[in-house]
Design an enzyme around this catalytic site. Sequence first.
Site, PDB file in Angstrom:
ATOM      1  CB  SER A 257      -0.986  -0.026   1.256  1.00  0.00           C
ATOM      2  OG  SER A 257      -1.734  -1.089   1.063  1.00  0.00           O
ATOM      3  CB  SER A 295      -0.779  -1.926  -3.624  1.00  0.00           C
ATOM      4  OG  SER A 295      -0.110  -0.713  -2.990  1.00  0.00           O
ATOM      5  CG  ASP A 297      -2.029   2.117  -4.134  1.00  0.00           C
ATOM      6  OD1 ASP A 297      -1.059   1.868  -3.086  1.00  0.00           O
ATOM      7  OD2 ASP A 297      -1.961   1.353  -5.240  1.00  0.00           O
TER       8      ASP A 297
END
Length: 388
Positions: A257, A295, A297
């Site tokens: 992330s 991830s 984001d």
Amino acid sequence: MNLRATVNTTPTGKPRARALGIPLQGTPGSANAITDVEGVLVGYSTIIKGDGKLNLGDGPVRTGVTAILPLGHDGVGVACATGYHSFNGNGEMTGASWIEEAGSLSLPILITNTHAVGPCHRGVIDWVARHKPDIANQWLLPVVAETWDGYLNDINGSHVTVDHAMAAIDAAAGGAIEEGSVGGGTGMNCYAFKGGSGTASRIVDYGHRGYTVGVFLQANFGSRHELNIAGVPLGDELAGDNPMEAYFRGGPTGAGSCIGVIATDAPLLPGQCKALARRVPLGLARTGTSGSHFSGDIFLAFSTANRDALNGRFPQGPATEESYGHMDFVPWGRMDDFYAAVVQATEEAVLNALVANNDMTGRDSNRSPALPHAKVLAALKARRAIAG
């Protein structure tokens, strides 16, 4: 302040991307940090203890908390125009529903590890109740965001406490700030190198004056083969010494992330803040990432102008002819330079998080190597991206 030293090194003397001669677009502020936006403060609680084999609840610990105060300690409770953007939702940012509804925030922003959101959320509430009781008597919806540090840290242990969260808020200060393995970024990795906290800023010329755009990232994303610096793909040159690849056995090494916080003193509407937040992925992409499914984001942007114009406190008395809010804002047609500033500062913040770092060994002796400066420079010179 020694501008050259500040933009090239951190307060403890660690090199930043500009110290390597990496070409970067745009004009940075005096500290080349989010704190170049007047009033913005950053504080850390860094927790490093223990070595060797994981012993749940007893380490090793490589984690922490980052606090960002949009208007300083005295400005807690004063509303800022705000917008957020989730590029990939495999992550958490509390308070986002209220930001979407009201277009503002008025509390410290905290960033930590994935399993420490709870104590940080409570820590903001306790800090406000202690220092701003009138504000706490209404309601509080803190913004706490996270990235995963379980490769290096005993993430399931209760190592981050309410006290750590409050200490990060108390420690928040302006000027040049540390980068790399500090605060919430302590146990993070980026492109399978040691990552963590990174920041940068840009000055935007708006004719009669200059505005500042600052970016702070908790960088914990990207696979080694994706890494680009100054437009040069470096995955092949830097493929060696990648213990994370072996650890994940061919799994999603790009997971982990990225949280981004953007600050500006330009007067913006909430929708324009959201538009700034949407530009962060373009800066990340300049460093190579294609955006892993694993991830999370998530990005937030706020403006320190128009102080308290969007406050959501309980109204006092009946509405009158004075019961209106007023805001100045940059016309939408003049936003492009601010978008460019976000992209440029985001790219540099990633590189600063990588460059201002050292090797780290954590739980089960898992190791995260630092970006090898000499190899990077040799590759960039060979490609003529920088002078030989």
